[in-house]
Structure formats: C-alpha cells, structure tokens
Design a protein around this motif. Structure first.
Motif, PDB file in Angstrom:
ATOM      1  N   ASP A 112     -14.241 -27.288 -49.884  1.00 27.34           N
ATOM      2  CA  ASP A 112     -14.239 -28.835 -50.179  1.00 27.34           C
ATOM      3  C   ASP A 112     -14.531 -29.106 -51.718  1.00 27.34           C
ATOM      4  O   ASP A 112     -14.644 -30.087 -52.167  1.00 27.34           O
ATOM      5  N   PHE A 113     -14.806 -28.037 -52.471  1.00 26.31           N
ATOM      6  CA  PHE A 113     -15.246 -28.011 -53.845  1.00 26.31           C
ATOM      7  C   PHE A 113     -13.956 -27.680 -54.852  1.00 26.31           C
ATOM      8  O   PHE A 113     -13.049 -26.787 -54.361  1.00 26.31           O
ATOM      9  N   GLU A 114     -13.977 -28.288 -55.992  1.00 23.58           N
ATOM     10  CA  GLU A 114     -12.811 -28.175 -56.790  1.00 23.58           C
ATOM     11  C   GLU A 114     -13.218 -27.718 -58.133  1.00 23.58           C
ATOM     12  O   GLU A 114     -14.454 -28.088 -58.575  1.00 23.58           O
ATOM     13  N   LYS A 115     -12.755 -26.568 -58.675  1.00 27.17           N
ATOM     14  CA  LYS A 115     -13.326 -25.828 -59.725  1.00 27.17           C
ATOM     15  C   LYS A 115     -12.979 -26.384 -61.035  1.00 27.17           C
ATOM     16  O   LYS A 115     -11.729 -26.883 -61.190  1.00 27.17           O
ATOM     17  N   ASN A 116     -13.771 -26.771 -62.022  1.00 26.05           N
ATOM     18  CA  ASN A 116     -13.311 -27.567 -63.367  1.00 26.05           C
ATOM     19  C   ASN A 116     -14.239 -26.540 -64.352  1.00 26.05           C
ATOM     20  O   ASN A 116     -15.184 -26.135 -64.148  1.00 26.05           O
ATOM     21  N   ALA A 117     -13.602 -26.262 -65.463  1.00 27.05           N
ATOM     22  CA  ALA A 117     -14.086 -25.719 -66.697  1.00 27.05           C
ATOM     23  C   ALA A 117     -14.750 -26.985 -67.397  1.00 27.05           C
ATOM     24  O   ALA A 117     -14.171 -27.919 -67.850  1.00 27.05           O
ATOM     25  N   ASP A 118     -16.140 -26.345 -67.823  1.00 31.96           N
ATOM     26  CA  ASP A 118     -16.864 -27.558 -68.467  1.00 31.96           C
ATOM     27  C   ASP A 118     -17.575 -26.680 -69.838  1.00 31.96           C
ATOM     28  O   ASP A 118     -18.854 -26.400 -69.402  1.00 31.96           O
ATOM     29  N   GLY A 119     -16.887 -26.205 -70.761  1.00 36.02           N
ATOM     30  CA  GLY A 119     -17.533 -25.419 -71.901  1.00 36.02           C
ATOM     31  C   GLY A 119     -18.238 -24.243 -71.262  1.00 36.02           C
ATOM     32  O   GLY A 119     -17.363 -23.493 -70.932  1.00 36.02           O
ATOM     33  N   MET A 120     -19.519 -23.887 -71.565  1.00 37.56           N
ATOM     34  CA  MET A 120     -20.142 -22.658 -71.303  1.00 37.56           C
ATOM     35  C   MET A 120     -20.275 -22.595 -69.824  1.00 37.56           C
ATOM     36  O   MET A 120     -20.604 -21.485 -69.240  1.00 37.56           O
ATOM     37  N   TYR A 121     -20.159 -23.655 -69.124  1.00 40.39           N
ATOM     38  CA  TYR A 121     -20.537 -23.750 -67.741  1.00 40.39           C
ATOM     39  C   TYR A 121     -19.131 -23.846 -66.857  1.00 40.39           C
ATOM     40  O   TYR A 121     -18.230 -24.444 -67.357  1.00 40.39           O
ATOM     41  N   THR A 122     -19.307 -23.419 -65.671  1.00 37.24           N
ATOM     42  CA  THR A 122     -18.203 -23.500 -64.750  1.00 37.24           C
ATOM     43  C   THR A 122     -18.993 -24.681 -63.723  1.00 37.24           C
ATOM     44  O   THR A 122     -19.957 -24.562 -63.044  1.00 37.24           O
ATOM     45  N   MET A 123     -18.068 -25.965 -63.577  1.00 40.70           N
ATOM     46  CA  MET A 123     -18.518 -26.851 -62.780  1.00 40.70           C
ATOM     47  C   MET A 123     -17.425 -26.829 -61.649  1.00 40.70           C
ATOM     48  O   MET A 123     -16.350 -26.806 -61.556  1.00 40.70           O
ATOM     49  N   TYR A 124     -18.189 -27.190 -60.379  1.00 39.47           N
ATOM     50  CA  TYR A 124     -17.595 -27.424 -59.129  1.00 39.47           C
ATOM     51  C   TYR A 124     -17.923 -28.827 -58.711  1.00 39.47           C
ATOM     52  O   TYR A 124     -19.129 -29.222 -58.785  1.00 39.47           O
ATOM     53  N   THR A 125     -16.951 -29.546 -58.129  1.00 35.09           N
ATOM     54  CA  THR A 125     -16.927 -30.938 -57.690  1.00 35.09           C
ATOM     55  C   THR A 125     -16.615 -31.108 -56.507  1.00 35.09           C
ATOM     56  O   THR A 125     -15.527 -30.663 -55.776  1.00 35.09           O
ATOM     57  N   CYS A 126     -17.070 -32.180 -55.599  1.00 33.07           N
ATOM     58  CA  CYS A 126     -16.938 -32.360 -54.154  1.00 33.07           C
ATOM     59  C   CYS A 126     -16.877 -33.852 -54.017  1.00 33.07           C
ATOM     60  O   CYS A 126     -18.040 -34.337 -54.453  1.00 33.07           O
ATOM     61  N   GLU A 127     -15.826 -34.337 -53.430  1.00 31.76           N
ATOM     62  CA  GLU A 127     -16.216 -35.824 -52.752  1.00 31.76           C
ATOM     63  C   GLU A 127     -16.040 -35.551 -51.312  1.00 31.76           C
ATOM     64  O   GLU A 127     -14.814 -35.326 -50.795  1.00 31.76           O
TER      65      GLU A 127
END
Length: 387
Positions: free
Chosen positions: A211-226
């Motif tokens: 259910d999470f989408e992987k996104n690059a966010d600088g030095m971190y890796t971010m995962y978002t879910c709606e």
C-alpha cells in the motif's frame, strides 16, 4: 360562575380524578400535555321564546339588570390555562376568561385529551366536540362575546360547535401532520447524510507494504500511503508517511507498519479521551458561537437552527449533540524514528458547525521500543480550527 372558582381551587385533585362534585351537579375536566384544563360545569342563563341565549352576567362580571326570558341552568365550557390559580383570578368572568356556553341539552358524558386534542362526548347523541385548547378558545371567542352582550341564537351556537370548530380542528390536524412529515423528512435527510459518512459494512483495512509508494527525499527514502480505514465507526482517510532513517537499522517499513497499526488501535479505543480534550478546550462554546448567524426556528416549543440545506439541528448545541455529530475526517501519521510518531487528526461535524473548517488535534506517541510489541505514551493537544 362559582364553578370556575371551584375548578381553580381543585386543579390538582382534578388531575387525579377528572371530576369533582359541586352542589347538585358534577364538574368534569381534562388536561392537555401543557397543563391547560378544559372543564364542563353549569351556570344560569336566560333563554327567550325565540331561542336567544343570554348570560345572566355582563362581560365585566356584573349582573344583568333586566330579565331577558326564562332563567335556567345550562352546561358551560371552562378553559383555564396552566399556572392560573384562585388568587390570580381577579378579572371579570366574561368571554375574556374563556367561559363558553355549550349547545342546549348537550349533556356531556366524558372529557379526554390525547396528543393536545380534547374530545368532549355527549350522552344525548350529539356530535363530539374536538379541538386543541387554543383552537377551541379562538373559535368560540366571538360566540362568547355575543352571549355576554346582545345575546346569541341557539342555532348559531350549534353552528360554532358543529360546523366552524370542526373546520378549524381539521386545519389544525392538517398543520400538525405537515409538521410531523417535515420533521420526519428532515430526520431522514440527516440520517442519510450520516449514513454516507458512517458505512458500517466497511471493515478496517489491513495495511501492507504494497500500500506504500516509495519516493526519494534527499538523504532519506520516504514511503507514503493513502488508505481508507475505519475509526469511531466512520470511514476515514489515512495519510501515512515513513522515513527510512540510516541511524536506526531496525527501523524498516515493516516495523513502521506494525507501529502504525498500534497507533490506529489506540485512536479507535480512546475516543472518549480525545473528545474530553475538545470539551476542555471549549469547542462546544465555539460551535455555538459559529452558529449564531443561523436562523433559529421554534417547533412545538423546541428550538432548532435552520441549516443552509433546509435541515434543522437542535439549538443550542449541547455537549451530547456536539459529540454525536463528531467524526474523524482524516488523519496523518508520520514516523521517522522507532521511538516516536506524530499524528495529526482533522475532526469534522455533521452538520458542519465551523463552516467546513476542521478541528485540528495533535497526538504525539513516545514509543517504548524495549517491549516486543509497540507500547507508547500518548499526549493529546487541541490546536483549534484548520482549513
């Protein structure tokens, strides 16, 4: 008119028994739900050979000087409002005091009242007399004026009771039916709106890594879910964010989802605590303040806000009605550390008391990572209105 004084002095006893004996006759009485009394007693009247009826008293209560025909006792209808007692009865009798002659030889057998409608039945086969307290008082007032002044023909009096009063009573019934239908329609409209929000057939969503989408966010890796979840019996939109933190090797998306489920369970089972914070923050008073611009209508002694869509809501807003209308519109949960999580709840109401603004509530979770299962200390902060 002595019966009037007897009625006032025996109001409480009449509530219990419905009758009281006075001399050679019995007074019958009934009360509506507002405490108004209608009773039948007897009084002297003049009856001419042509059928004219004339009270022995004038409108100011003084005796009529001249004889106007044969003098006899007839049945009288007494209408006494709630809260009137003997010491307050200091005016003349007359039509202003709602003392009305009944048709000749009517012979009252019973008076009952149900749902604000009085029914007076006759033992002589005459039609029953029906009406609310106000309808009867209003319809008979002009007949009473004639009776206490120039006289009233008995056949005209019968028309008031058997023709004019039934017409007014039917109008009253039609109006009451219309009010009930409107009230029921407004209730169905309100329930329908709530059912759009509260879909009880939707079960809690089991959130997974897919259910999470992987996104690059600088030095971190971010995962978002709606994702839609079920909280407080309402379908709510969850916005979840997970940041991979290199400082915590054990802080994986799987670990975050495990904590996320625990946070959602805590919110769902601590509805009362969150609601109490809103009450302590004077949200009910604020809701009433925002609703001051709406028109207030009176329906049968109960007051309602007239909403923009034509619906009604009880006025003023109480703690119970406020909490009953409350639901979670959406929430955001962010986690970039296994030790803490930040939650932001947006609470809405139906109807919308705050012109589509949401109540913003912050919840911080201080997580104990030493236990095998997520175990957190939660703090709640109401941040006012947002949007």
């Amino acid at each position: 008119m002595d019966d009037r004084k007897t009625l006032l002095e025996n109001r409480d006893a009449l509530r219990e028994s419905g009758s009281v004996s006075v001399g050679d006759h019995e007074i019958l009485a009934a009360f509506d739900e507002d405490g108004n009394m209608i009773a039948v007693g007897k009084a002297w009247t003049y009856l001419s050979e042509t059928g004219m009826m004339l009270s022995e008293l004038l409108e100011d209560g003084s005796p009529r000087e001249e004889s106007c025909g044969e003098k006899q006792k007839i049945e009288m209808l007494y209408l006494l409002p709630d809260g009137m007692f003997p010491e307050q009865d200091n005016r003349g009798f007359a039509s202003e005091n709602n003392v009305f002659p009944l048709p000749l030889a009517y012979s009252v057998g019973q008076i009952v009242c149900q749902d604000h409608v009085f029914t007076i039945s006759s033992t002589a086969g005459n039609p029953s007399i029906c009406g609310s307290y106000q309808v009867i008082a209003t319809q008979l007032s002009s007949a009473a004026h004639s009776y206490y002044t120039r006289g009233l023909a008995s056949n005209v009096l019968e028309r008031y009771y058997y023709e004019f009063l039934p017409e007014s009573h039917q109008l009253y019934l039609d109006e009451e039916q219309f009010k009930r239908e409107m009230k029921e329609r407004k209730k169905r409209t309100c329930d329908a709106k709530k059912n759009e929000i509260k879909k009880n057939n939707i079960k809690k969503v089991n959130i997974t890594e897919e259910d999470f989408e992987k996104n690059a966010d600088g030095m971190y890796t971010m995962y978002t879910c709606e994702q839609k979840v079920m909280l407080w019996g309402v379908t709510t939109m969850l916005y979840a964010e997970f940041y991979e933190n290199p400082a915590y090797s054990e802080w994986t998306l799987t670990a975050y989802i495990n904590q996320l489920d625990a946070h959602l369970q805590w919110i769902d089972t601590h509805e009362k605590e969150i609601e109490q914070e809103l009450l302590d923050d004077n949200m009910v008073e604020l809701a009433n303040s925002w609703m001051e611009g709406f028109e207030v209508v009176d329906e049968e002694g109960e007051f309602y806000y007239e909403l923009e869509d034509g619906g009604h809501f009880p006025c003023p807003i109480t703690e119970k009605s406020f909490l009953d209308s409350l639901y979670i519109g959406s929430l955001c949960i962010t986690g970039d550390s296994p030790k803490e999580a930040s939650m932001e709840l947006f609470l809405d109401t139906e109807p919308p008391f705050f012109a589509d603004h949401s109540i913003e509530v912050f919840i911080d979770a201080d997580v104990d990572i030493q236990t095998s299962q997520p175990n957190a200390k939660y703090t709640i902060q109401v941040n006012g209105l947002a949007g």
